[in-house]
Design a protein around this motif. Structure first.
Motif, PDB file in Angstrom:
ATOM      1  N   PHE A  51      -2.743  18.651  19.854  1.00 49.40           N
ATOM      2  CA  PHE A  51      -2.331  17.779  18.416  1.00 49.40           C
ATOM      3  C   PHE A  51      -0.986  17.742  18.081  1.00 49.40           C
ATOM      4  O   PHE A  51      -0.559  16.606  17.638  1.00 49.40           O
ATOM      5  CB  PHE A  51      -3.348  18.524  17.387  1.00 49.40           C
ATOM      6  CG  PHE A  51      -3.338  17.862  15.819  1.00 49.40           C
ATOM      7  CD1 PHE A  51      -3.845  16.737  15.842  1.00 49.40           C
ATOM      8  CD2 PHE A  51      -2.400  18.389  15.014  1.00 49.40           C
ATOM      9  CE1 PHE A  51      -3.743  16.159  14.510  1.00 49.40           C
ATOM     10  CE2 PHE A  51      -2.234  17.757  13.838  1.00 49.40           C
ATOM     11  CZ  PHE A  51      -2.848  16.705  13.611  1.00 49.40           C
ATOM     12  N   ILE A  52      -0.153  18.793  18.295  1.00 46.67           N
ATOM     13  CA  ILE A  52       1.302  18.726  17.943  1.00 46.67           C
ATOM     14  C   ILE A  52       1.904  17.766  18.899  1.00 46.67           C
ATOM     15  O   ILE A  52       2.456  16.884  18.345  1.00 46.67           O
ATOM     16  CB  ILE A  52       1.814  20.116  18.059  1.00 46.67           C
ATOM     17  CG1 ILE A  52       1.238  21.077  17.121  1.00 46.67           C
ATOM     18  CG2 ILE A  52       3.380  19.909  18.095  1.00 46.67           C
ATOM     19  CD1 ILE A  52       1.786  22.682  17.434  1.00 46.67           C
ATOM     20  N   LEU A  53       1.528  17.643  20.149  1.00 45.96           N
ATOM     21  CA  LEU A  53       2.175  16.734  20.970  1.00 45.96           C
ATOM     22  C   LEU A  53       1.888  15.454  20.587  1.00 45.96           C
ATOM     23  O   LEU A  53       2.547  14.380  20.545  1.00 45.96           O
ATOM     24  CB  LEU A  53       1.782  17.075  22.644  1.00 45.96           C
ATOM     25  CG  LEU A  53       2.367  18.338  23.032  1.00 45.96           C
ATOM     26  CD1 LEU A  53       2.004  18.454  24.450  1.00 45.96           C
ATOM     27  CD2 LEU A  53       3.854  18.413  23.040  1.00 45.96           C
ATOM     28  N   THR A  57       4.012  12.001  19.101  1.00 48.24           N
ATOM     29  CA  THR A  57       4.009  10.823  19.822  1.00 48.24           C
ATOM     30  C   THR A  57       3.576   9.789  18.802  1.00 48.24           C
ATOM     31  O   THR A  57       4.358   8.549  18.711  1.00 48.24           O
ATOM     32  CB  THR A  57       3.066  10.806  20.949  1.00 48.24           C
ATOM     33  OG1 THR A  57       3.571  11.746  21.941  1.00 48.24           O
ATOM     34  CG2 THR A  57       3.352   9.562  21.797  1.00 48.24           C
ATOM     35  N   LEU A  58       2.599   9.794  18.199  1.00 47.98           N
ATOM     36  CA  LEU A  58       2.237   8.712  17.390  1.00 47.98           C
ATOM     37  C   LEU A  58       3.190   8.604  16.196  1.00 47.98           C
ATOM     38  O   LEU A  58       3.575   7.446  15.504  1.00 47.98           O
ATOM     39  CB  LEU A  58       0.722   9.090  16.469  1.00 47.98           C
ATOM     40  CG  LEU A  58      -0.367   9.242  17.606  1.00 47.98           C
ATOM     41  CD1 LEU A  58      -1.657   9.537  16.650  1.00 47.98           C
ATOM     42  CD2 LEU A  58      -0.519   7.711  18.130  1.00 47.98           C
ATOM     43  N   LEU A  59       3.871   9.607  15.782  1.00 50.32           N
ATOM     44  CA  LEU A  59       4.883   9.549  14.620  1.00 50.32           C
ATOM     45  C   LEU A  59       5.943   8.632  15.170  1.00 50.32           C
ATOM     46  O   LEU A  59       6.455   7.837  14.492  1.00 50.32           O
ATOM     47  CB  LEU A  59       5.344  10.784  14.117  1.00 50.32           C
ATOM     48  CG  LEU A  59       4.306  11.573  13.170  1.00 50.32           C
ATOM     49  CD1 LEU A  59       4.794  12.845  12.794  1.00 50.32           C
ATOM     50  CD2 LEU A  59       3.977  10.849  11.780  1.00 50.32           C
ATOM     51  N   LEU A 133       1.696  23.203  25.108  1.00 53.37           N
ATOM     52  CA  LEU A 133       2.950  22.688  24.689  1.00 53.37           C
ATOM     53  C   LEU A 133       3.969  22.927  25.905  1.00 53.37           C
ATOM     54  O   LEU A 133       5.104  22.337  25.742  1.00 53.37           O
ATOM     55  CB  LEU A 133       3.677  23.594  23.407  1.00 53.37           C
ATOM     56  CG  LEU A 133       2.827  23.474  22.030  1.00 53.37           C
ATOM     57  CD1 LEU A 133       3.665  24.386  21.093  1.00 53.37           C
ATOM     58  CD2 LEU A 133       2.974  22.005  21.620  1.00 53.37           C
ATOM     59  N   SER A 134       3.674  23.678  26.835  1.00 57.01           N
ATOM     60  CA  SER A 134       4.473  23.658  28.115  1.00 57.01           C
ATOM     61  C   SER A 134       4.385  22.516  28.844  1.00 57.01           C
ATOM     62  O   SER A 134       4.879  22.587  30.133  1.00 57.01           O
ATOM     63  CB  SER A 134       4.120  24.871  28.804  1.00 57.01           C
ATOM     64  OG  SER A 134       2.929  25.038  29.258  1.00 57.01           O
ATOM     65  N   ILE A 139       3.498  14.132  26.513  1.00 60.63           N
ATOM     66  CA  ILE A 139       4.058  13.379  25.460  1.00 60.63           C
ATOM     67  C   ILE A 139       4.282  12.053  26.238  1.00 60.63           C
ATOM     68  O   ILE A 139       4.149  10.891  25.561  1.00 60.63           O
ATOM     69  CB  ILE A 139       5.412  13.823  24.868  1.00 60.63           C
ATOM     70  CG1 ILE A 139       5.171  15.012  23.849  1.00 60.63           C
ATOM     71  CG2 ILE A 139       6.235  12.914  23.963  1.00 60.63           C
ATOM     72  CD1 ILE A 139       6.404  15.702  23.309  1.00 60.63           C
ATOM     73  N   LEU A 140       4.818  12.068  27.278  1.00 60.68           N
ATOM     74  CA  LEU A 140       5.130  10.788  28.119  1.00 60.68           C
ATOM     75  C   LEU A 140       3.706  10.092  28.202  1.00 60.68           C
ATOM     76  O   LEU A 140       3.614   8.771  28.106  1.00 60.68           O
ATOM     77  CB  LEU A 140       5.692  10.849  29.279  1.00 60.68           C
ATOM     78  CG  LEU A 140       6.103  10.032  30.465  1.00 60.68           C
ATOM     79  CD1 LEU A 140       6.951   9.005  29.469  1.00 60.68           C
ATOM     80  CD2 LEU A 140       6.890  10.208  31.462  1.00 60.68           C
ATOM     81  N   PHE A 141       2.644  10.851  28.412  1.00 65.89           N
ATOM     82  CA  PHE A 141       1.535  10.046  28.884  1.00 65.89           C
ATOM     83  C   PHE A 141       0.721   9.584  27.680  1.00 65.89           C
ATOM     84  O   PHE A 141       0.438   8.310  27.658  1.00 65.89           O
ATOM     85  CB  PHE A 141       0.564  11.280  29.527  1.00 65.89           C
ATOM     86  CG  PHE A 141      -0.859  10.512  29.579  1.00 65.89           C
ATOM     87  CD1 PHE A 141      -1.140   9.828  30.569  1.00 65.89           C
ATOM     88  CD2 PHE A 141      -1.977  10.818  28.750  1.00 65.89           C
ATOM     89  CE1 PHE A 141      -2.546   9.383  30.582  1.00 65.89           C
ATOM     90  CE2 PHE A 141      -3.135  10.660  28.846  1.00 65.89           C
ATOM     91  CZ  PHE A 141      -3.565   9.942  29.533  1.00 65.89           C
TER      92      PHE A 141
END
Length: 223
Positions: A51-53, A57-59, A133-134, A139-141
């Protein structure tokens, strides 16, 4: 967002989530080691990390779509190229390694070296967050995958919420499947070329989405 587009998104993410990546391997091995009830803490950690990732990304996409629309097209092109690369790599992955069980055990040994009786629920949760998170490639995906299903000319946050719910629903379903029936699922996938064909399906999906992104970017320039 139309329900037809959402259905395509959900079916696509459902296939992609089925592949035994780091999150699913962790859910699989911890389900065997600690049981379903305790592994729920790890699943909660995995979900929080994802969810954090995804939120990050969406922000970022939201800010870019409002302040630098031209940059959004560049992100789509880069994302499409990344998806083509990912599709080619996934297609070539035949799954011929030591097997899902061995991969999961290796991941478990690398992450948690303490005895299982001494691992607290809080530690199981933190390990889940850390594993998610690791993986910065997530994020790129997300940046490459999600723009194809977002109408940036329409209100964005309602679309973000719907896509996030769909993504987490497919992820959660497969995390639970790997936790509860991971051993049976691993045995089924390792028979013949089943895992290879699952990878090939996902590879084709990545490439098709990439082509759709490139067509979308190029369409305004086509007379």
């Amino acid at each position: 967002m139309s329900w037809h587009l959402f259905s395509v998104f959900f079916i696509t993410t459902f296939f992609i989530s089925a592949t035994p990546g780091p999150n699913m391997l962790l859910a699989f091995q911890y389900g065997l080691n600690y049981g379903v009830k305790r592994t729920l803490w790890t699943l909660a950690g995995l979900s929080l990390g994802l969810f954090i990732l995804l939120l990050s990304t969406l922000l970022g996409l939201d800010v870019i779509s409002r302040q630098s629309p031209w940059l959004l097209d560049i992100i789509k092109i880069i994302g499409a190229l990344y998806l083509i690369y990912l599709g080619a790599v996934t297609w070539r992955d035949t799954g011929e390694s030591d097997g899902l069980v061995a991969d999961a055990k290796q991941m478990s040994a690398d992450i948690a070296s303490t005895q299982k009786r001494g691992v607290s629920d809080w530690r199981l949760f933190r390990i889940g967050v850390w594993v998610s998170l690791s993986n910065p490639k997530a994020i790129l995906f997300f940046a490459a995958f999600f723009p194809k299903f977002i109408d940036f000319a329409a209100p964005l946050w309602s679309q973000y919420i719907l896509l996030t719910l769909g993504f987490f629903l497919s992820e959660t379903i497969w995390q639970i499947i790997y936790t509860i029936g991971g051993k049976q699922l691993a045995g089924w996938l390792e028979v013949g070329n089943r895992l290879a064909w699952l990878n090939r399906i996902c590879g084709v999906i990545f490439i098709l989405i990439a082509l759709a992104l490139l067509i979308e970017v190029a369409s305004p320039f086509v007379v």
